[in-house]
Each structure stands twice: as C-alpha cells, then as structure tokens.
Design an enzyme around this catalytic site. Sequence first.
Site, PDB file in Angstrom:
ATOM      1  CG  HIS A  33     -10.127 -30.366 -32.857  1.00 54.24           C
ATOM      2  ND1 HIS A  33     -11.209 -29.582 -33.121  1.00 54.24           N
ATOM      3  CD2 HIS A  33      -9.280 -30.179 -33.901  1.00 54.24           C
ATOM      4  CE1 HIS A  33     -11.038 -28.941 -34.257  1.00 54.24           C
ATOM      5  NE2 HIS A  33      -9.854 -29.287 -34.750  1.00 54.24           N
ATOM      6  CD  GLU A  34      -5.182 -31.200 -33.449  1.00 59.56           C
ATOM      7  OE1 GLU A  34      -4.912 -31.610 -34.590  1.00 59.56           O
ATOM      8  OE2 GLU A  34      -5.573 -30.019 -33.241  1.00 59.56           O
ATOM      9  CG  HIS A  37      -8.102 -32.801 -37.749  1.00 60.30           C
ATOM     10  ND1 HIS A  37      -8.999 -32.320 -38.661  1.00 60.30           N
ATOM     11  CD2 HIS A  37      -7.880 -31.766 -36.880  1.00 60.30           C
ATOM     12  CE1 HIS A  37      -9.304 -31.056 -38.383  1.00 60.30           C
ATOM     13  NE2 HIS A  37      -8.647 -30.706 -37.286  1.00 60.30           N
ATOM     14  CG  ASP A 109     -10.099 -27.450 -38.225  1.00 61.86           C
ATOM     15  OD1 ASP A 109      -8.937 -27.227 -38.587  1.00 61.86           O
ATOM     16  OD2 ASP A 109     -10.390 -28.089 -37.185  1.00 61.86           O
TER      17      ASP A 109
END
Lengths: 232, 232, 232, 232, 232, 232
Positions: A33-34, A37, A109
């Site tokens: 997930h990170e 980004h 988000d």
Amino acid sequence: MSELEDAKDKILMGVERKSLLISDDEKRLTAYHESGHVLVSKSLPGMDPIHKVTIIPRGMALGLTQALPIDERRTYSKKYCLNQLAFMLGGRAAEKLVLGDLSTGAGNDIEKATKLARKMICQWGMSERLGPLTYGEKQEEIFLGREIGMHRDYSEQTAREIDEEVKKLVEAAESLAESIIKKDIKKLKKLAETLLEKEILAGDEIDKILQIKKNKRKGKNTEDDKSRQKEN
Amino acid sequence: MSELEDAKDKILMGVERKSLLISDDEKRLTAYHESGHVLVSKSLPGMDPIHKVTIIPRGMALGLTQALPIDERRTYSKKYCLNQLAFMLGGRAAEKLVLGDLSTGAGNDIEKATKLARKMICQWGMSERLGPLTYGEKQEEIFLGREIGMHRDYSEQTAREIDEEVKKLVEAAESLAESIIKKDIKKLKKLAETLLEKEILAGDEIDKILQIKKNKRKGKNTEDDKSRQKEN
Amino acid sequence: MSELEDAKDKILMGVERKSLLISDDEKRLTAYHESGHVLVSKSLPGMDPIHKVTIIPRGMALGLTQALPIDERRTYSKKYCLNQLAFMLGGRAAEKLVLGDLSTGAGNDIEKATKLARKMICQWGMSERLGPLTYGEKQEEIFLGREIGMHRDYSEQTAREIDEEVKKLVEAAESLAESIIKKDIKKLKKLAETLLEKEILAGDEIDKILQIKKNKRKGKNTEDDKSRQKEN
Amino acid sequence: MSELEDAKDKILMGVERKSLLISDDEKRLTAYHESGHVLVSKSLPGMDPIHKVTIIPRGMALGLTQALPIDERRTYSKKYCLNQLAFMLGGRAAEKLVLGDLSTGAGNDIEKATKLARKMICQWGMSERLGPLTYGEKQEEIFLGREIGMHRDYSEQTAREIDEEVKKLVEAAESLAESIIKKDIKKLKKLAETLLEKEILAGDEIDKILQIKKNKRKGKNTEDDKSRQKEN
Amino acid sequence: MSELEDAKDKILMGVERKSLLISDDEKRLTAYHESGHVLVSKSLPGMDPIHKVTIIPRGMALGLTQALPIDERRTYSKKYCLNQLAFMLGGRAAEKLVLGDLSTGAGNDIEKATKLARKMICQWGMSERLGPLTYGEKQEEIFLGREIGMHRDYSEQTAREIDEEVKKLVEAAESLAESIIKKDIKKLKKLAETLLEKEILAGDEIDKILQIKKNKRKGKNTEDDKSRQKEN
Amino acid sequence: MSELEDAKDKILMGVERKSLLISDDEKRLTAYHESGHVLVSKSLPGMDPIHKVTIIPRGMALGLTQALPIDERRTYSKKYCLNQLAFMLGGRAAEKLVLGDLSTGAGNDIEKATKLARKMICQWGMSERLGPLTYGEKQEEIFLGREIGMHRDYSEQTAREIDEEVKKLVEAAESLAESIIKKDIKKLKKLAETLLEKEILAGDEIDKILQIKKNKRKGKNTEDDKSRQKEN
C-alpha cells in the site's frame, strides 16, 4: 542526528508502536500500500518530495508515506490537485493490482480523495461542466438558530451533476494511479520488499531503489507536466 | 502623505507581511490574477475607480485590487451588477488565458460572484425567467424553535431553474471577462510585469500603463454603457 | 398643522435624513419609482387613498408612498389583493419603462408582493387550481421538540404547483402595472419631475397633477371594478 | 334567562365588541358568510343543531355560527365528517355565489376543512385509495434529541397521493355546499337580510325563517342520510 | 478451568438466565438459527474460528454463536467482508429452509449485515459501480450548531444507487448462505439437534459433529478462497 | 374471585367509567367493532387466546378485546405477524360490513397495524421485495448534536417501495378480516347482540356463543396454519 529525526517523527507521526503485533499478512499489505503511494508520487511531475516511508505502526496508522512541500504555498493549481488525487489512490491501486483484493485500509485515502475532488468542483470552480461557481454553504456568521436547519443551496439535479463530476475526477485519478503501477510493477515489488525488510526508508534510499537521479524538478508547471496531464 | 496612505492601508487591508516568503511562481500568478481584475474593470463602463493594486501579501490575501466607489450608493442597477460579476472573474480569466491553468486562489472570487448572481435572481427580481419574485426565506422574527427546521419556500423544480439562471449569469460574466482579456492581452502582460517589479501600483500609474486618458465617465447609464451590455 | 404632520411622519416613517447625500442619479430613480406606485394606485378602483409621496430619505428607505385606508377593515377581497399586487410592482415597472434598467431598490416591493401572492394561494384559497385548501403549517401550540424538524405538509409536486400559481399572480400584476404606466407615461413623467423638484407631495397635490376630480369612489366592488379586473 | 345566555356567550365566544366599527360592506359580507354556514348545516342530515348565529364581532371573529352537539360523542362516521366539510365551506360558497368575490375571511374555515380532510385520510383510513393505514408521525414518547429531525415516514409519491385525496375531499365538499346554496339562494338571502337587521338569531328563529318544522332527526345514520350522501 | 471460562462468558455474553422459561418452539428455533451461523462459518475460508455456540439465554439474546479472531487485525479484505455477510445471514437461512418461516429473531443479524454492506460501499470503496469514493458525512469536529441540520452530501439518484448496491451485496450473501445450508442440510440438523440436547457446544465438539479435521487454514487469501468467491 | 378479576382489570384496562353516558348508536358501533376483533381472532390459527371482551368504557377506550399470550415469547414468526394484522383490522371490517360506514374509532387499530407492517418490512426482513435488510435508523449511541438532523438512510425510490409493501401487507390483512366476517356474519351478529346486552363476555362465554369446542391449538405452526396462510 538520528535522535532529532526521531523527535520530529514523534510530533508529526505519533509515537512508534513496536509492541503492537502485526500479522505478516497485514505487514505485507501495508508495505505494498505505502509503496503504491510512493511510486505514483515519484512518477508524476510537481509532487511534494517524499521524505520518508514506513510500515512501523504509529498512532492509528499501520504505515505512512510522508511528503513534505519544498516551499510554503498558498495556492494550488488544478494540475497539482489532479496529481494529488492519483497519489492518494496509489496505495489502493497497489493492493488491487498486486494482491488482487481491496481492503478497508484504503478507507482514509478514499475519504481524502473524495473531499479534495469535491472542493475542486464546489469551491474552486475546476469543473468545466459546473463552471466558476460555488456550490454549498459556507456559514461565516454562525449563531444558534440561524444555521440550524439551513439547507444546501442547490437543487437535486445540480447535486447529481456534482456527484457525477466528483466521481469522474476520482475515477480518472484511480486509472492514472493504476496505469503508473502496471507499467512499473517490478519497481513497486522491489520497493515493497525492501520496505518489508527495512521497515523504514528515507527519501534518498527510495530514489536509489527506483533508480531516480538527483531530482531536477523545481516549479509546478513544466513542459513535462503539460504532456502528461490532460485538461479535464 | 505616504505615511497617511500607509495607515489607511493597515486599516482597510491588514498589516503588510513582507516577512512572508512567497515563491516566484505564486508572485507571478498573483500579479496576473490582480491584473486581470484591473483590466476588466478598466474596460467596462460605470465601474468604481481602481484606487490601488498590490501583490504584497496582507492578512490572508496574496494580493488585492482596491476599488472605491465615487459616491455613497443605496441602489445598484442590473447593468452595474453584471459588470461587477465580470470584474470578480477577471482574475481567474487571466490565470486561465495566460498561465493555462486554474488555481485555488480564485475560490474567493467565485464565491462572491455566485452570491451576487444568486441575489440578483432571488432577491432583486433581475431574471426574466424567474420574474419579479423573492425566492428563499428571510427570517425577520427569529426565536428558537420557530426557525429551526424551516424549509426553503420553493419546489425542487424552481430550485433547478434558479441554479440554471445563476450559472448562466456567472458564465456570461466569465465569457465577458475572457473576451476583454483576450482582446488586450498585451496590456495585461505589461500591467502584470510592471506589478511584479513594483509590487504596488496606484490608480494613476495603472492609467498610464493602460494609456487611459483622464477618466471622463461619471454616471452609470451612459450611451456607451448601453451599446456594450446586452439585456439579459 | 404642519408641525403635527411632521410629528406623525416621525412616528410612521422615521426621522428625516436631510444630511444624507443622495446622488442625482439615485434621486431621479427614486422619484420615478415612487411615482410608479402612485400612478398605479390612482388608476385602479378600490385602492386605499395616497396620503403623501416623498423622496426625502427616512430610515433605510430612499423614498416612500404612503397609503392610508379609509376604514378599519378585517377582511380583504381577492380583487383588492390583486390590485395591491399591481400597486406594489408599480415602482419597478416605472424604472423599467422609463429608465430602461432594473435596480436593487425594488427588492423590498418584490418581497412584499411574493408574500401576499403566496398568502392568497396558501392561506385564503384564492387560486382556482389549488382550491379552498390551506398549504403549509401554522403552528398554534408551540413547544420545543414538537415543532423543531416539522416538515411542510405537502408534496414536491404540490410545491411546484404553488410556485407556478404564485408566479402567475405576480407576473399578471406586473403586466397590469406596466400597461397602466405605458398608457399614462406622460402623467408619470410629470409626477416624477414635480416630485424631484418639490421632494414631497400631498394627496391633493398629486390629484391636481394627475387631473383627478374629487374622488367619488367609496366601496370596493363597483361596476367599474368588475369591468377592469377579470376573474383569475 | 337572557343574562344567563349572555354569560355563557362570554365564556364560549369572547366579550361582545360593540365599540368596534364595522363598515357596511364587511357587515353584509359577514351576514352572507354566516348564513351560508347555517343553510348548509340545515340542508344536511345528522348535523349538530345550530344554537345561534351572530354578526356581532367577538374576539377576533366578525361573526359566528354556533353548533352544539346533542350528545357527547367519542367517534364520528365518515358521513358525518364529509357533511362537516361542506358545513365549513358553506360561508365561502355564499360569498362566492352571492357577492361574486372571495375574501380573506374564509381563511380559517379553509384551514379547518383541510385539517379535517387530512385526518380522515391520514389517521382514520377513510380513503379507498390510501387504505386503512396511518400516514405521518404521532410521537408518543417525546424527548429532546430523538424527535428533533425526525422525518415524515412516507415517500414523495405517497405525499402526492395524500395531497390529491385531501384536495378531492375538500373540493367535493365545496361542490356540495355550492349546490345547496344555489338551490336555496332565496332562503339564503332571506336569512342574511334578517341577520343584518337583527344581528343575532337563535336556533328556533332560524328554523322559522327557513320554514323548517320541528326537527325530527335523531340518529346519525337514517335512511334519508344514505340517499343523499354517496360513498366516497 | 471451567470457572475461568464461566467468568469470561459473564463478561462477554452476560449472565446466564437459566430461570427464564423458554418454550420448546423457541428453543428449537434458536438451535436451528445458531446452527445456521455455525455451518456457514465452517463452510467458508478465512473465517474467525467458532469458539462456542449456545442456546442458553444471556442478556437479551436467546442464543449465541461466538467467533474469536486468531490475531488482532486492523484491516479487512473485501473477501473477508463478503463471507462475514453470509455468516450473519446463516441463522435466518436455516430458519427459512428448515422451519419454513421467518422470525423476528433475525432482526439483529439483518441490521448488522446491512450496516456492514453499507460501510463496504460508502466508506471502503468496495463497489465497482460506486467507485473509490466516500459517501456520507463523517463529522470529525463536532460542535452544536454546525452539525445540526447538516445534509447527506450526495444526490437522490446516488442514494438510490447505494441502496441498490447494498441490497445486491446482502442478497448475494443470503443466496450464498442458503446454498451452503441446502447442500449440507443433514449436518445442520445433526448440529441443531445436538445443540438442543446439550444446550452448549465448544469449538472442537462442533468440529467433531461436522467431521472437520484439524483446521489447517491460516491466511485470508488462499487459492480455495479465490475459486469460491467471485469478484463483485 | 370476581374482586380479583376486577382489580386486575383496573391495572390492565383502567378504571370502569359507568358514569359516562354513551349513546345507543355508539354502544352498538362498539359492540360490532369489538366482536369483529373477536371473530377474526377465533378464526385464525396460532392466535393468543381472547381472555375477555367488553363495551364498558375504560380510560379513553369505548371497548376492549383482551388477548393474553399463553407463554412468554421472545420471537414471532411472519405468519403470526400476518394474523395479528388481520386481528387488528377485524373491528373496522365489522363496522364496514354490518353498519355500512367507517368511523374514527378504528384510528388506533389502523395505527397499530401500520406500525407492525412497517416493522415486518423495515426491521425483520419479512418482505421478499425489500429483502433481508434494515431500513431506517436505530440510534444506539445517542448524544445531542450527532443524532439531531440525521436523515433516513435510504433513497426516495426505496421509500416508495417500502410504502407499497406496507400498504400491500395491511390491505391483504383487511381482505382476510373481511372475508372471515362475511363468511360468519351471523356469528358476528349473535356475538355483538349478546355483548350489547351483557356488556362483558369472558373467554369461555365467547366460545359458547361461537360454538367452539375445547381449544386444541397449541403451537404456532400447525398444518392448518399452512393451508390457510399463503407465503407473501
């Protein structure tokens, strides 16, 4: 130096929670997930530099991608806003494309992206279809009685048009994020696996992994910018 | 004399914030935005004279175009209102035509224009389509209980018609502002570049840059006025 | 006698504000606006007599047309209400026909006309289409909790029908006012120019200017009345 | 005896206001209005007997038709309710048919009729179309917070159906009242003129004027009743 | 050990209410209802293990199926959520298929399922049709006045789309639960009859009855999982 | 024994009001209304036994049919709910079929039936069309501010579907009640006439009048039940 960094983190990101037991599944999900980004941010022009990315839980968050602006801005361009939307949805796009499932972890988000898209349309006049108008109510003089029961100041059909435009903006941003990740899925995996191992990566470490040379970007409206982003 | 002017500014516009660091990008954006307001105002009949324009940040604003009325008016004509709408959207029009992007900086102008257009239609009966009627609720006697939960006093379909008329007014004003700026884009650039350099321009300096002779306009409804503005 | 009149004015109309500087433009606008009210009133049967008309500003108003009823009435006929609507819109009609523009100064007249038309339809059953029914909510027993959040007691489609009927009544009244002024535009100009000069006119002075003989009207439902006003 | 009657009146109808100056126009309007109520009541079966009718103003009312039930009822039939609606609209019907205009004086009757028709449909299940259901919200346990902001418990389309049925009931009652008055317009005029002269009429005086023999009606559901009233 | 288990139950499930007289009908209904939950849970991958199932009434509940997660999770996948929906509706499905009727006892399950489905769509972006957007209002800064009377932030048509998607999710889960129970109806009956007799069953007792070998499931996203659940 | 019964009545049903004068019309209406409830209850399976029926006014009610459950239930089946709806509408059905009119006396029954039908659909998932979902808002954590202004959580179209289903349930129950009474109208008359004479009837007296043998019903889901009631 490391202590100073640590103190700044405590203020900005909450106290580290090493004691919290995270399952391997969730750690992996968070790392991807990170990294989503990060990859989207690194692939778009005019973004605020990534200072650090981590999967050490702090406060309520399982991970964090920290972007810090290079100067104190007061105004943001439509292009900057569109790229921010893609950046916000980068984590979810990575989950979807690599792990083949969605998770509740992207809820925050999604909320941020929806709010930004709604502001672009309802406060900043950034939708061709809805024009340079303000939609909604911004109560400046508040006192009990007056404000209570006030209604939104537009019709149902206008509300529907706003819904459609907000959705179009967010879904375009999702497509952008997904196309970036699909194109560089190997880089994403490399980033995520390194993050899983090291748990924290600084801006220059990220650049090394993604093989990005010394960042030469400065302004927000370069030529490069114009070729990538299309007018909404 | 300069000190007096300074004192008046502090009261009207807030304390100067020279310490605030503004990026070159934002300064340029602001110079073009404010110049857009000025050029539109100078191109329309019956406008309040521009006293000063500045890109020195004061309070929350990065720049300001100061228009002062020549007399104390109690009533405003529909033509005056229509020109005010164009004046309000002049900053955004300049950003769009010269810099090729929109910014969040026009949010406040948009809000003011929307509110004025809504009043023209809902309080002053200035729309042919909606006629000489008041739409909305103006609560004169306020007490807890009575007012809470009160509804807008018209139907959804009427709400939609109001939305459409408000949008038409504001978009017509935007077109007017854009056509003015397109026609005189060289003047706009000259004004903005001088403003970038000097940071503040008085009314007569503006007139010199725009090559405007001693202002001969006085009333609000001159012949010139009628030929330019068409009936809505 | 003049002092008595003056004292009565202070109570009914607020203190005179001779100090207030009014531009010639606004004075002219006001004179034509007030003369419009007067001419419409004088041209319709069953109206309350005009006691005085003035363009000396008092309180918030730039001018005033003062009509006083000949007896204390408790009930009003539909015909009386329809004529009142035309009287209220007479000022705006004069601005539109003589000065070729609308102004914000008619906002208050518009609000009063809208309220009266709405009452005719929603409280007094004076619309054929909506019938002898009450629409809305008239809360007699008020206590916190019960009243809060109460809804209008009719459907959206009924709300729309009410909107349409209210608009039809007000627009019919506007047409009536405009046709009266168009027919007697010379009288209007004479009245307005005299008012500009004298700033205040009493009832009998008005009658002299308009060449009206000793008023012979008494009741509200004369034959004359019937021939002019058609059933809605 | 007369004193007793007077005392009862003060309690039931407010203090007499002989001092109030009523114009002849309004007195005539009131006499016809009240006579309309009386004639409709006398022409329908199962009505509560008329005790007295007056045009002497009391409290806020210019006139009053006083009907007193013969026994203490707890339940009312649909037929009784339908006749009450016609009785309520009898005053307005008389104004319309005899004086050729409507007046604001019928506002209170209209409100009562609308409320009764709405109850018949929304609380007592007396509409075929809407069936034996309750529509609306009857809050039994009230406490701050729970009740505030509660919504009507049915959809827009149902709201529209309720509007249509309420209107149908009230307009049917208006037609009934008008047909009764048209048929016996001579009796109405005789009643109204006597009332104008005497200002107050007792039940037996009314019967004499209308040439009604000793009232033989007792119950609410006689054969006569059935032949006149049709099932809604 | 048994005492410890008892203490934990008191905290988690409320005090046992042996004194409460339950009819045989209701006991049977409860046994089948709880067995429905258990069977659905045991038939789906990635579910939290069933710790215990009981038909001894505690607090307001007539029975309880207790599922305890194996680790402390922070995020949940869409697949996990979909299976939870089926688990929640397993009790109702058993009532319907075995007893041929529905009961009010499933009201709480239905409420929980509706809430979860609504969150999946409105907060976690798990519907293709509605996309990665937040719908609704999540008020973070609450103060009286601001929040009161706030409206849902989307249009009627969007509200309808949300309704349809929520219904689709819940009905798909119901179909899944019913198909699981239909396939293994013999196991359901065996489980329910044993539960009726013993009133309480531990996790390993359940496994014995259902002939489940030592649970080998660990993660949430096994291959098995993918074949069963289709993308929404 | 009679005294004990009396004391229980005072608690359950309010103090007897022998002093209240009831007209013969209303007594007859009440006797048929209550007998309608009784006959419907006696004709449907699984109903709670009728303990007593009376037309002696107590509290606000003119009559009462007292049904007491044989055991303390926590859950109710859909079939039980459907039969309860018919029972509630039995009084109105009797009024309509025997006396040929509707009365306001059925208002309370209608309200109870509407509420039950709404719960069946919105809380207990008992409508095929609306499925196993909860509709509405059940606020568990209440605090001022949060709850105020909360909206119903479904769209207009869903609201309409709920309206239609509620109406269908209640009208089906009305048809069932009417068909039961039509079939046994002689029994109804016998019951009502005996009740008019005796003013109060105990459960066994009712059974004698209706020629019902010792009640052999026990459970709620007998074969008999299934043949009569069809799946909604």
